[in-house]
Design a protein around this motif. Sequence first.
Motif, PDB file in Angstrom:
ATOM      1  N   LEU A 122      13.608  69.351 -20.979  1.00  0.00           N
ATOM      2  CA  LEU A 122      15.040  69.059 -21.045  1.00  0.00           C
ATOM      3  C   LEU A 122      15.464  68.183 -19.871  1.00  0.00           C
ATOM      4  O   LEU A 122      16.190  67.192 -20.047  1.00  0.00           O
ATOM      5  CB  LEU A 122      15.841  70.361 -21.044  1.00  0.00           C
ATOM      6  CG  LEU A 122      17.368  70.207 -21.010  1.00  0.00           C
ATOM      7  CD1 LEU A 122      17.866  69.516 -22.278  1.00  0.00           C
ATOM      8  CD2 LEU A 122      18.042  71.561 -20.830  1.00  0.00           C
ATOM      9  N   PHE A 123      15.015  68.531 -18.673  1.00  0.00           N
ATOM     10  CA  PHE A 123      15.377  67.755 -17.489  1.00  0.00           C
ATOM     11  C   PHE A 123      14.826  66.326 -17.572  1.00  0.00           C
ATOM     12  O   PHE A 123      15.496  65.375 -17.193  1.00  0.00           O
ATOM     13  CB  PHE A 123      14.856  68.443 -16.217  1.00  0.00           C
ATOM     14  CG  PHE A 123      15.540  69.752 -15.914  1.00  0.00           C
ATOM     15  CD1 PHE A 123      16.893  69.910 -16.122  1.00  0.00           C
ATOM     16  CD2 PHE A 123      14.818  70.831 -15.414  1.00  0.00           C
ATOM     17  CE1 PHE A 123      17.531  71.114 -15.839  1.00  0.00           C
ATOM     18  CE2 PHE A 123      15.432  72.033 -15.127  1.00  0.00           C
ATOM     19  CZ  PHE A 123      16.793  72.172 -15.343  1.00  0.00           C
ATOM     20  N   ILE A 124      13.585  66.210 -18.069  1.00  0.00           N
ATOM     21  CA  ILE A 124      12.988  64.877 -18.200  1.00  0.00           C
ATOM     22  C   ILE A 124      13.757  64.054 -19.233  1.00  0.00           C
ATOM     23  O   ILE A 124      14.040  62.873 -19.024  1.00  0.00           O
ATOM     24  CB  ILE A 124      11.496  64.992 -18.590  1.00  0.00           C
ATOM     25  CG1 ILE A 124      10.691  65.600 -17.431  1.00  0.00           C
ATOM     26  CG2 ILE A 124      10.923  63.623 -18.955  1.00  0.00           C
ATOM     27  CD1 ILE A 124       9.250  65.920 -17.792  1.00  0.00           C
ATOM     28  N   ALA A 125      14.101  64.694 -20.371  1.00  0.00           N
ATOM     29  CA  ALA A 125      14.839  63.988 -21.424  1.00  0.00           C
ATOM     30  C   ALA A 125      16.210  63.531 -20.939  1.00  0.00           C
ATOM     31  O   ALA A 125      16.702  62.465 -21.334  1.00  0.00           O
ATOM     32  CB  ALA A 125      14.987  64.895 -22.648  1.00  0.00           C
ATOM     33  N   CYS A 126      16.822  64.340 -20.072  1.00  0.00           N
ATOM     34  CA  CYS A 126      18.145  63.985 -19.532  1.00  0.00           C
ATOM     35  C   CYS A 126      18.042  63.106 -18.290  1.00  0.00           C
ATOM     36  O   CYS A 126      19.060  62.865 -17.615  1.00  0.00           O
ATOM     37  CB  CYS A 126      18.922  65.259 -19.192  1.00  0.00           C
ATOM     38  SG  CYS A 126      19.306  66.280 -20.632  1.00  0.00           S
ATOM     39  N   ARG A 127      16.808  62.682 -17.964  1.00  0.00           N
ATOM     40  CA  ARG A 127      16.541  61.803 -16.827  1.00  0.00           C
ATOM     41  C   ARG A 127      16.968  62.418 -15.502  1.00  0.00           C
ATOM     42  O   ARG A 127      17.459  61.729 -14.603  1.00  0.00           O
ATOM     43  CB  ARG A 127      17.206  60.438 -17.033  1.00  0.00           C
ATOM     44  CG  ARG A 127      16.696  59.701 -18.262  1.00  0.00           C
ATOM     45  CD  ARG A 127      17.243  58.293 -18.345  1.00  0.00           C
ATOM     46  NE  ARG A 127      16.756  57.615 -19.533  1.00  0.00           N
ATOM     47  CZ  ARG A 127      15.564  57.022 -19.634  1.00  0.00           C
ATOM     48  NH1 ARG A 127      14.734  57.058 -18.602  1.00  0.00           N
ATOM     49  NH2 ARG A 127      15.199  56.420 -20.754  1.00  0.00           N
ATOM     50  N   PHE A 128      16.802  63.734 -15.383  1.00  0.00           N
ATOM     51  CA  PHE A 128      17.037  64.401 -14.110  1.00  0.00           C
ATOM     52  C   PHE A 128      15.811  64.158 -13.223  1.00  0.00           C
ATOM     53  O   PHE A 128      14.691  64.135 -13.702  1.00  0.00           O
ATOM     54  CB  PHE A 128      17.213  65.910 -14.298  1.00  0.00           C
ATOM     55  CG  PHE A 128      18.590  66.317 -14.724  1.00  0.00           C
ATOM     56  CD1 PHE A 128      19.278  65.595 -15.669  1.00  0.00           C
ATOM     57  CD2 PHE A 128      19.185  67.457 -14.197  1.00  0.00           C
ATOM     58  CE1 PHE A 128      20.542  65.977 -16.088  1.00  0.00           C
ATOM     59  CE2 PHE A 128      20.447  67.855 -14.602  1.00  0.00           C
ATOM     60  CZ  PHE A 128      21.125  67.103 -15.548  1.00  0.00           C
ATOM     61  N   THR A 129      16.019  63.991 -11.951  1.00  0.00           N
ATOM     62  CA  THR A 129      14.915  63.919 -10.997  1.00  0.00           C
ATOM     63  C   THR A 129      14.517  65.339 -10.615  1.00  0.00           C
ATOM     64  O   THR A 129      15.341  66.097 -10.093  1.00  0.00           O
ATOM     65  CB  THR A 129      15.326  63.137  -9.733  1.00  0.00           C
ATOM     66  OG1 THR A 129      15.703  61.810 -10.113  1.00  0.00           O
ATOM     67  CG2 THR A 129      14.159  63.066  -8.753  1.00  0.00           C
ATOM     68  N   LEU A 130      13.273  65.692 -10.894  1.00  0.00           N
ATOM     69  CA  LEU A 130      12.822  67.044 -10.593  1.00  0.00           C
ATOM     70  C   LEU A 130      12.849  67.286  -9.088  1.00  0.00           C
ATOM     71  O   LEU A 130      12.335  66.489  -8.307  1.00  0.00           O
ATOM     72  CB  LEU A 130      11.408  67.271 -11.134  1.00  0.00           C
ATOM     73  CG  LEU A 130      11.236  67.185 -12.654  1.00  0.00           C
ATOM     74  CD1 LEU A 130       9.795  67.488 -13.046  1.00  0.00           C
ATOM     75  CD2 LEU A 130      12.178  68.146 -13.366  1.00  0.00           C
ATOM     76  N   GLY A 131      13.440  68.397  -8.693  1.00  0.00           N
ATOM     77  CA  GLY A 131      13.556  68.709  -7.275  1.00  0.00           C
ATOM     78  C   GLY A 131      14.308  70.011  -7.075  1.00  0.00           C
ATOM     79  O   GLY A 131      14.292  70.901  -7.936  1.00  0.00           O
ATOM     80  N   PHE A 132      15.000  70.134  -5.949  1.00  0.00           N
ATOM     81  CA  PHE A 132      15.715  71.374  -5.617  1.00  0.00           C
ATOM     82  C   PHE A 132      16.769  71.705  -6.657  1.00  0.00           C
ATOM     83  O   PHE A 132      16.904  72.854  -7.085  1.00  0.00           O
ATOM     84  CB  PHE A 132      16.362  71.214  -4.237  1.00  0.00           C
ATOM     85  CG  PHE A 132      17.100  72.428  -3.766  1.00  0.00           C
ATOM     86  CD1 PHE A 132      16.441  73.430  -3.076  1.00  0.00           C
ATOM     87  CD2 PHE A 132      18.461  72.590  -4.018  1.00  0.00           C
ATOM     88  CE1 PHE A 132      17.113  74.560  -2.643  1.00  0.00           C
ATOM     89  CE2 PHE A 132      19.144  73.710  -3.598  1.00  0.00           C
ATOM     90  CZ  PHE A 132      18.466  74.702  -2.909  1.00  0.00           C
ATOM     91  N   SER A 133      17.532  70.711  -7.093  1.00  0.00           N
ATOM     92  CA  SER A 133      18.627  70.963  -8.040  1.00  0.00           C
ATOM     93  C   SER A 133      18.114  71.462  -9.378  1.00  0.00           C
ATOM     94  O   SER A 133      18.731  72.346  -9.998  1.00  0.00           O
ATOM     95  CB  SER A 133      19.457  69.693  -8.232  1.00  0.00           C
ATOM     96  OG  SER A 133      18.654  68.636  -8.718  1.00  0.00           O
ATOM     97  N   THR A 134      16.985  70.919  -9.854  1.00  0.00           N
ATOM     98  CA  THR A 134      16.458  71.368 -11.146  1.00  0.00           C
ATOM     99  C   THR A 134      15.919  72.795 -11.056  1.00  0.00           C
ATOM    100  O   THR A 134      16.041  73.567 -12.004  1.00  0.00           O
ATOM    101  CB  THR A 134      15.355  70.413 -11.647  1.00  0.00           C
ATOM    102  OG1 THR A 134      14.350  70.250 -10.634  1.00  0.00           O
ATOM    103  CG2 THR A 134      15.929  69.062 -12.013  1.00  0.00           C
ATOM    104  N   ILE A 135      15.316  73.142  -9.916  1.00  0.00           N
ATOM    105  CA  ILE A 135      14.860  74.532  -9.727  1.00  0.00           C
ATOM    106  C   ILE A 135      16.062  75.470  -9.760  1.00  0.00           C
ATOM    107  O   ILE A 135      16.034  76.519 -10.417  1.00  0.00           O
ATOM    108  CB  ILE A 135      14.107  74.702  -8.394  1.00  0.00           C
ATOM    109  CG1 ILE A 135      12.844  73.850  -8.354  1.00  0.00           C
ATOM    110  CG2 ILE A 135      13.726  76.173  -8.177  1.00  0.00           C
ATOM    111  CD1 ILE A 135      12.112  73.910  -7.029  1.00  0.00           C
ATOM    112  N   LEU A 136      17.124  75.089  -9.054  1.00  0.00           N
ATOM    113  CA  LEU A 136      18.316  75.939  -8.990  1.00  0.00           C
ATOM    114  C   LEU A 136      18.931  76.126 -10.367  1.00  0.00           C
ATOM    115  O   LEU A 136      19.253  77.251 -10.774  1.00  0.00           O
ATOM    116  CB  LEU A 136      19.330  75.317  -8.029  1.00  0.00           C
ATOM    117  CG  LEU A 136      20.606  76.122  -7.775  1.00  0.00           C
ATOM    118  CD1 LEU A 136      20.275  77.486  -7.190  1.00  0.00           C
ATOM    119  CD2 LEU A 136      21.541  75.352  -6.841  1.00  0.00           C
TER     120      LEU A 136
END
Length: 626
Positions: A122-136
């Motif tokens: 989901l994060f990749i599809a939404c072009r989120f940069t994996l990091g602290f925010s995605t873990i949270l």
Amino acid sequence: MNRKKTHFIGRKIYLGLILFLLYAPIGTLIILSFNASKSRAKWGGFTGKWYISLFQDNAIMNALYTTLIIAFVSAIAATVIGTAASIGIHSMKSRARTICMGITNIPMLNADIVTGISLMLLFIACRFTLGFSTILLAHITFNIPYVILSVMPKLRQTNKRTYEAALDLGASPVYAFFKVVFPDILPGVVSGFLMAFTMSLDDFIITHFTKGPGVDTLSTKIYSEVRKGIRPEMYALSTLLFATVILLMILINTSPKEPKSRTKDPSAKQRRLPVRQVIPVALILLIVGGGIFYRVQGTSASNEQVVVYNWGEYLDPEAIELFEKETGIDVVYEEYETNEIMYPKILSHAIAYDVVCPSDYMIQRMIENNLLAEINWDNVPNIKNIDPTYMDQSKSFDPENKYSVPYCFGTVGILYNKTMVDEPIDSWDVLWDEAYKDNILMQDSVRDAFAVALKRRGYSLNSTEVGELTRATNDLIEQKPLVQAYVIDQVRDKMIGNEAAIGVIYSGEAIYTQRENHNLEYVIPKEGSNVWIDSWVIPKNAENKENAEAFINFLCRPDIALMNFEFITYSTPNLEGRKLIEDEEIRNSRIAFPTGEDLKNCETFRFLGDDVDSYYNELWNKVKSS
């Protein structure tokens, strides 16, 4: 009377046995935290240096505070959202409520790995940069169902008429909720918060799939060290955490109760601040204050950075600090355990790494799949320090030397204990000798295990012939009853501790083991073996290519090559760096720097194609399950 006494003693023994089984592992961990030797198999004397080293290790401390901050913030957010959702669900009609509760239960019944992978996609599809925010975000999502299931039972116990009466008396809905409903559901809210905090603190799977470079929690940090051997600093940290929990339990359970008094003196209550109230406040201040300190400490004014993806403990941290100081470029550093874990991340383009350090056959695979960028050699003048022998060797996987710079090399051979083996070893045949039954350690790696069996029969370790692979499989199945264990880096501690007579090991590990146990000898069998090369490459989607080339050029400096060699003990192909080794015995060691004669029958692994890899894995599963 004797019967009662015997029964009482029996219960005591049973209780003692249970406590022993529960706390013996923790006791072992505590003892190891004071062991001067890095090896679990050897007592090197009493020391407290690992505790000092722990607080000086920014990687571990950052992992600790990241864990605490994510657990605390995600638990707070999940508690607020989950409580609000519970109130909404509770006000629904019976059918809608049942549907919503069923949906809430699905994430809890689902395997964590499914949730983790789903969130990552989901994060990749939404072009989120994996990091602290995605873990949270992932932890908040993961924790909400636990809060809902803790609050809902308390909401069912509330009296709706009391809330309506408060409204009739003129109270606003918000005021009536916090004065009438909230006190009744508070135990459920607190329980939900504690559940969310605990689940987040202990989580590995969700974090593993949603984290980015430079972000580690304790669970992912420990996992990254398991294959290479957990550092003693982790034992010290675990001991401190255990001691903290014990201390908190003692304080909470022994804090004095307020004496009953008939006189009501409001000021008397204010003068007492119970321990049970001080502890949560202290913990919050520790988590938030410590986290802010480490975040600020890790923040640099420089906007330049290079994102490095490397094997665990495969680069001296002081070299990274020196690079940052000299260039002003921040290094965002992440570790992986195997080539097979690294490759999917590069393939997915989920994270833009700038520098990666794969092995030979994986570099070939990445080149074939157009995943690497050509290196601008004008930015890497220190390539002149690399031994031409290894540049030529690299052509087996990088034909034109356009994509890779050799970093470390070594061989796979046999380590044996001279006090447990009757005669010198020079052949793979010894691994099938029944005289050493239950004293043989094999690598738990499909290519390494098959390399042993294939070379023993005189075949290529890159064989794709069905007949040769079938014979190698049968040989490994025949050998299995003689094998004590299939291990990775654990062979190091077992051989140091005299737990086995013979083990298949990497040459760099062999150098370390000989320092700890002088009875160990390493040999490259006469049939030949694997000579491997790990090299620096730049992924095609790197966002800081020039910084990556500056980083590679820095690592090719002779003094830095020496620094890394002394830190990881794996052989350096840096010819000028080798000349700086002060220990003549190491500088001329045929383990660290084998001669052409030693390597005459050795080969480098090649990528054989996805279909052949699958066939190898199928045969390996057959060996392991037989």
